[in-house]
Design an enzyme around this catalytic site. Structure first.
Site, PDB file in Angstrom:
ATOM      1  N   TRP A 315       0.945  -1.113   0.008  1.00 47.24           N
ATOM      2  CA  TRP A 315      -0.246  -0.092   0.207  1.00 47.24           C
ATOM      3  C   TRP A 315       0.916   1.344   0.058  1.00 47.24           C
ATOM      4  CZ3 TRP A 315      -0.247  -4.106   3.281  1.00 47.24           C
ATOM      5  CH2 TRP A 315      -1.278  -5.129   3.350  1.00 47.24           C
ATOM      6  N   ASP A 316       2.280   1.158  -0.204  1.00 48.00           N
ATOM      7  CA  ASP A 316       3.031   2.325  -0.343  1.00 48.00           C
ATOM      8  C   ASP A 316       2.924   3.061   1.169  1.00 48.00           C
ATOM      9  OD1 ASP A 316       5.019   3.900  -1.320  1.00 48.00           O
ATOM     10  OD2 ASP A 316       3.295   5.578  -1.944  1.00 48.00           O
ATOM     11  N   ARG A 317       2.932   2.412   2.065  1.00 49.41           N
ATOM     12  CA  ARG A 317       2.890   2.859   3.447  1.00 49.41           C
ATOM     13  C   ARG A 317       4.366   3.319   4.164  1.00 49.41           C
ATOM     14  NH1 ARG A 317      -2.581  -0.223   4.826  1.00 49.41           N
ATOM     15  NH2 ARG A 317      -4.006   1.305   3.952  1.00 49.41           N
ATOM     16  N   TYR A 438      -1.407   6.782   1.444  1.00 45.24           N
ATOM     17  CA  TYR A 438      -0.467   7.408   0.320  1.00 45.24           C
ATOM     18  C   TYR A 438       0.004   8.847   0.819  1.00 45.24           C
ATOM     19  CZ  TYR A 438       1.952   9.083  -3.849  1.00 45.24           C
ATOM     20  OH  TYR A 438       2.582   9.302  -4.954  1.00 45.24           O
TER      21      TYR A 438
END
Length: 596
Positions: A315-317, A438
């Site tokens: 989740w691009d965390r 994001y």
């Protein structure tokens, strides 16, 4: 692209009392000598001349116009530092300047060579001195520069002619060249004695360079140590990846900044997600040391401890801001802690010596119905204290906008298109998911902590919609397009959208780019990058021209794209590098009403 104001305005009250040089004590420092205020990253000043009673009476003492007429519209994100009454900062074009902070008079300006220059967002510079040797260190493009703080001239004895290539130390044992990959440094490093420790900013796709953290000798520029954020054989954490994953998987980088505890000889920082974003079929496992809060020995680079916030990130965390070091009263004892805020709105409070959380954290089961070939991790962390400072999902009608009845109804209908019940750890899929993280929770601006241990944090609540597409389908679609359109889809659409509409200020729309930029402007921008946009020097110049012609609606004739992955046979042939995931994002934009 949005026009950004690039004027620095400084009042005399800011520099009052700039003669105390205890730069690590939250209670005493009055300069602003480092990014984050002090080496602990507290962003706190004890100065009291400006207060609620007189702030409305402030007047401008002077202005300094930092604009440079170079034909490019860029933004300044640099946080200036002040040392001995001198302000140091960078322009939007990555030139460094020094000002007398009382009068605003420019003392000098340093301009790096622009040959093959990659532009990046620069958020600060570093001051260092030893006896009469006084330096400013900062990054521009793929280079780390050392500048004489009194004259503004390059320190020729540092590296090669005053600069060090930020690719250094990244290619060891990889078996392929990384020198042409995009590697910059968004935030300045930190210094422990004579060791400069720095992270990097890399791409988030299959050609991402390794995100290793490195220590350089601040005097000579020589590389002193490398910590592999993607472990190599024999290193701790290697078994949290498939065999030899380090040869093709990149990122897991520290782009958000670091802090130092000099007493403990320790540097603390957070890392980001591994490449590529949203699909991890070739990186089964928890993927240490991606998405970790970490402590290293500042002198040697040896790991002291790690704390992973997200396992196998889909989740691009990334960890989005530097940690904050403070002492708190916990269960009747004063405890030195690391405080880290995250994109999903959690605040981790960890013992500075052990990395153990002061508050309870549960490891809970999460959805694992991922894309074909994916291996979603079965559990994730849920801190019980402090409570999240932003929502975790868009789940009910009460979560939706009420800016107008029309907007509410529009978004209500859109919400019904996404899976329910909502889950913050829903794996990406080809029908679409809604997620926070994001540009949510904490972001790169960081937070502040006062001497009483009170955390001040700005909160962002941006929901994004994500839809994946398999590479075979995508490449068939590309093959049916004109050359420029196909190259745009392959290289640009993941951020700016298949429809070129973008997503707000984060990814600007390109439909009307002809009103703002010429063909040369677009080609130069692809060469150099700008802000969040990396350099695309790997795209051949003729292909850059095709993309520019497509964006400017100037394509002369229809021609199909010849793509190395344009048929099903080549999809099955997995090259080690660049890594080509089986799925990529087709839709990646803010979840908004009909008016954006």
């Amino acid at each position: 692209m949005k026009q950004f104001v690039t004027i620095l305005i400084v009042g005399w009250l800011i520099v009052a009392g700039c003669n105390n040089h205890d730069h690590t004590d939250i209670k005493t420092h009055t300069d602003w000598p480092t990014y984050g205020g002090n080496k602990a990253g507290n962003r706190y000043s004890p100065l009291t001349q400006i207060n609620a009673g007189n702030v409305s009476h402030l007047e401008v003492a002077w202005t300094y116009d930092a604009r440079e007429d170079n034909g490019q519209v860029r933004e300044i994100q640099c946080q200036p530092i002040i040392f001995n009454g001198i302000l140091y900062a960078t322009t939007a074009s990555l030139n460094v300047f020094a000002l007398d902070a009382v009068t605003g008079k420019q003392l000098w300006k340093f301009e790096p060579l622009k040959d093959r220059q990659k532009f990046n967002t620069n958020r600060g510079v570093i001051y260092w001195e030893q006896n009469n040797d006084k330096r400013i260190l900062y990054s521009a493009g793929a280079f780390l520069y050392a500048i004489n703080a009194e004259t503004g001239k390059a320190v020729e004895s540092f590296g090669t002619g005053g600069k060090v290539d930020l690719h250094e130390g990244l290619d060891v044992n990889l078996g392929h060249d990384v020198s042409n990959l995009s590697v910059t440094a968004t935030t300045p490093g930190v210094i422990y004695k004579n060791t400069l420790i720095i992270g990097s900013s890399v791409t988030e796709s299959g050609d991402a360079a390794p995100g290793h953290v490195r220590g350089f000798d601040v005097v000579t520029g020589k590389l002193k140590w490398v910590f592999h954020t993607i472990p190599q054989p024999g290193e701790f954490g290697y078994d949290t990846w498939p065999k030899d994953a380090y040869k093709k998987i990149g990122a897991a980088n520290n782009w958000s900044g670091l802090v130092v505890d000099e007493k403990r000889v320790a540097v603390y920082f957070g890392t980001g997600s591994p490449s590529s974003d949203f699909y991890g079929g070739d990186r089964e496992g928890s993927n240490l040391f991606a998405n970790c809060i970490m402590a290293l020995d500042a002198e040697t680079g040896k790991m002291k401890w790690y704390f992973q916030t997200i396992h196998h990130d889909l989740w691009d965390r990334d960890i989005p801001c530097p940690p904050n070091l403070v002492s708190v009263n916990h269960d009747g004892k004063i405890v030195d802690v690391v405080v880290q805020a995250t994109k999903d709105g959690y605040v981790y409070v960890l013992d500075r010596d052990s990395g153990v959380s002061l508050f309870p954290i549960e490891e809970r089961a999460v959805p694992v119905n991922g894309l074909p070939g994916e291996h979603p991790y079965a559990t994730q962390k849920f801190p019980l204290k402090p409570l999240p400072f932003v929502r975790q999902t868009v789940a009910t009608e009460d979560d939706l906008t009420n800016i107008s009845p029309e907007a509410h109804e529009y978004v209500k209908k859109r919400l019904a298109e996404f899976p329910q019940p909502a889950n913050q750890f829903m794996p990406p899929n080809t029908t679409g998911t809604l997620l926070f993280g994001y540009s949510g929770g904490a972001e790169w601006g960081g937070n502040a902590i006062d001497p009483d241990g009170i955390l001040y944090q700005n909160a962002n609540q941006d929901a994004w919609e994500l839809q994946m597409i398999d590479m075979e389908t995508r490449n068939r679609e590309i093959a049916s397009l004109s050359a420029g359109n196909g190259l745009y889809v392959k290289n640009c659409a993941a951020c700016h959208g298949m429809d070129r509409k973008g997503s707000g200020d984060v990814f600007p729309g390109l439909l009307n780019i002809s009103k703002k930029r010429s063909e040369n402007d677009i080609i130069n921008l692809m060469r150099s990058g700008s802000g969040r946009m990396p350099s695309f020097q790997q795209i051949p110049d003729p292909d850059k021209k095709l993309i520019a012609d497509f964006l400017l609606n100037k394509e002369q004739k229809f021609s199909k794209v010849i793509d190395e992955h344009s048929n099903a046979d080549t999809i099955a042939v997995k090259k080690d590098f660049p890594y080509t995931p089986l799925y990529t994002n087709k839709v990646w934009k803010k979840f908004s009403d009909q008016n954006g």
